[in-house]
Motif scaffolding. Sequence first.
Motif, PDB file in Angstrom:
ATOM      1  N   TYR A  91      25.936  16.940   3.279  1.00 46.21           N
ATOM      2  CA  TYR A  91      26.151  15.782   1.950  1.00 46.21           C
ATOM      3  C   TYR A  91      26.895  16.202   1.489  1.00 46.21           C
ATOM      4  N   LYS A  92      27.128  14.860   0.764  1.00 50.68           N
ATOM      5  CA  LYS A  92      27.806  14.868  -0.367  1.00 50.68           C
ATOM      6  C   LYS A  92      27.859  14.429  -1.645  1.00 50.68           C
ATOM      7  N   ASN A  93      28.173  14.629  -2.203  1.00 50.12           N
ATOM      8  CA  ASN A  93      27.544  14.135  -3.681  1.00 50.12           C
ATOM      9  C   ASN A  93      28.242  13.252  -4.432  1.00 50.12           C
ATOM     10  N   SER A  94      27.249  11.746  -4.871  1.00 46.95           N
ATOM     11  CA  SER A  94      28.783  10.442  -4.465  1.00 46.95           C
ATOM     12  C   SER A  94      28.322   9.612  -6.527  1.00 46.95           C
ATOM     13  N   GLN A  98      32.045   8.360 -13.772  1.00 46.70           N
ATOM     14  CA  GLN A  98      32.219  10.003 -13.684  1.00 46.70           C
ATOM     15  C   GLN A  98      31.793  10.756 -14.149  1.00 46.70           C
ATOM     16  N   ALA A  99      30.677  10.929 -14.715  1.00 46.59           N
ATOM     17  CA  ALA A  99      29.464  11.372 -15.593  1.00 46.59           C
ATOM     18  C   ALA A  99      28.450  11.022 -14.878  1.00 46.59           C
ATOM     19  N   THR A 100      27.868   9.785 -13.947  1.00 48.21           N
ATOM     20  CA  THR A 100      26.808  10.050 -13.783  1.00 48.21           C
ATOM     21  C   THR A 100      26.683  10.394 -12.163  1.00 48.21           C
ATOM     22  N   LEU A 101      25.340  11.242 -11.893  1.00 44.88           N
ATOM     23  CA  LEU A 101      25.416  11.858 -10.452  1.00 44.88           C
ATOM     24  C   LEU A 101      24.205  11.076  -9.983  1.00 44.88           C
ATOM     25  N   ASN A 102      25.008  10.849  -8.506  1.00 46.76           N
ATOM     26  CA  ASN A 102      23.467   9.832  -7.875  1.00 46.76           C
ATOM     27  C   ASN A 102      23.758  11.111  -6.630  1.00 46.76           C
ATOM     28  N   ALA A 103      21.934  10.337  -6.069  1.00 47.57           N
ATOM     29  CA  ALA A 103      21.745  11.376  -4.840  1.00 47.57           C
ATOM     30  C   ALA A 103      22.928  11.686  -3.892  1.00 47.57           C
ATOM     31  N   PRO A 104      22.807  12.983  -3.609  1.00 53.65           N
ATOM     32  CA  PRO A 104      23.752  13.044  -2.409  1.00 53.65           C
ATOM     33  C   PRO A 104      23.426  12.193  -1.009  1.00 53.65           C
ATOM     34  N   THR A 155      29.866  21.509  -7.826  1.00 51.06           N
ATOM     35  CA  THR A 155      29.155  21.247  -6.611  1.00 51.06           C
ATOM     36  C   THR A 155      29.942  19.926  -6.287  1.00 51.06           C
ATOM     37  N   VAL A 156      30.180  19.655  -4.743  1.00 54.46           N
ATOM     38  CA  VAL A 156      30.975  18.396  -4.444  1.00 54.46           C
ATOM     39  C   VAL A 156      29.696  17.863  -3.061  1.00 54.46           C
TER      40      VAL A 156
END
Length: 551
Positions: A91-94, A98-104, A155-156
């Motif tokens: 799974y890849k973090n999307s 730049q500052a907002t992390l979506n679900a992998p 974490t990528v």
Amino acid sequence: MAEQAHKLSIRSLFLWAVMSIATLSLVISSGLSIYNQVKIYREDLETNTITLAKLIGQTSAAYLLANQPDYLDRQLDNLSHAPRILNVHIYKNSYYQQATLNAPERFASYNREGEYLITSKVNQLDSLEAKVKLSEDRDYLEIAERIYDVETGSTVGWVYLRMSTKSFNERVGASLLLNVTVMLVLLTISFLLAIRFQRVVTAPIKHIAEFLQRTSRQRDYSARSDGSNVKELDILADAVNVMLIRIQEYMQKQKRAEEQHNKLNTSLEEIVNQRTLALKGANQELIQTLEKLHQFQRQMVQNEKMAALGDMVAGVAHEVNTPIGLGVTASTMMLDRLAVIEKDFNNKTLKASALQRFLDESKENLNIIYRNLNRAAELISSFKQVAVDQTSETSRSFCFAQLVNEILLSLQPRLKKLQHNINVNCDPTLCVEMKAGPINQILINLIMNSVIHGFENIEKGDIEISAELVTANKFKLVYRDNGKGIPDDIKKRIFDPFVTTKRGQGGSGLGMHLVYNLVTQALNGSIVLSNEEGQGVEFVIVFPIASAKKV
């Protein structure tokens, strides 16, 4: 014959003992061995699972950063050479920004041929992180590991790995089968050895038994038993021979005594004199025996008094355990809550609601601790006073109603499970000066007699204790119950020692004898029984006192 059929032989006992010990030893050793093997197998499997997940994550990091899912899929196909790996998801973090992390999102995957495709594990990645989880059907293990960027340390992505437990289950089954087979073989060997050894033991014993039977039938006390190769049986044979020698000597002595007796018959006067002397000696011995019997009787009465105190100690100790246990539990709970509050305070995460909840719980726990410790203190204080009274023979001034209440409180551990009612009818302001110990013993014995004898098979009975001043220096105590009463055949002997209706059931027959002695000797009073069988009992006790007053 019927009784002999139920008796066990030495052979059976020997076989049972050997086989029981062998079976218990083998079961325990096999169980421990299987447990250790299964533990090692599982730890090995979990370690391999974690190592593979980390290696796959490190390999996949470069492809995630280069955004090359096709290349990564081809690399994951090489996992087909690892037969225990069932599924691998990358799974890849999307990021929206730049500052907002979506679900992998799933980036690449590998599924062993023949295995079903599993659904997305995005919602379970946090719970599976660095922790091996066994499936409910125990067919596979699963784990999730983070994939880090080596340069930035961020974490990528994630790697999800599902590992088969088939080889683990097969190894566990093979270990179980091997241990059970070895245990059965060893049990068979133990059984054969036990049969062999029991013959070595039982054969000499059987020989000695047959020798004794033959000797008793023939009355040939000059015969001697042969020895044995077993040391203990050889000692037994020597003991049998010694017994036969002594019997033979006794028979010879008896024969000589008969000859001597025939000679003594010729001298009747001498025989009469000897018998007269023997009678005098017997009378003296009888007098000494009677004196010892009286001493024993007094000792039994004293033991009865101490036994009542011992029963009270055990009951009060059991009763005190409950409030003290509750107090310990409440204090432990407060320590746990205090540790949580201290941790939140140190971490600067303490909330007002949590602090208020802690204060409320603390008040409640402190109230519980106070109530239970206060209850234990009351029980101990009452018991201390009753125990002092039982062992003291000196007079003291006390409130009679309070003394009765202390006695009832000390008996509460033995009476609380019963539904009997005890009513005290006495002026609460009446204070008297006399010996409290005898009163204590008298009431305890009367109450326990009612509970054990009078209220037998009666679910709910009534006891009434009344006390009043007859004159300025004479006190009257009346005890009544509505139990079964005392049978007419022992009513006249109720104050004699060793008179009881529970002969062979734990009754000593000294309870009422002790009450009579305490009333007549310790208190210098009198006791009268009024009784009709089936309508309860009434004891009227009158005795002098030093002084009395009302407060």
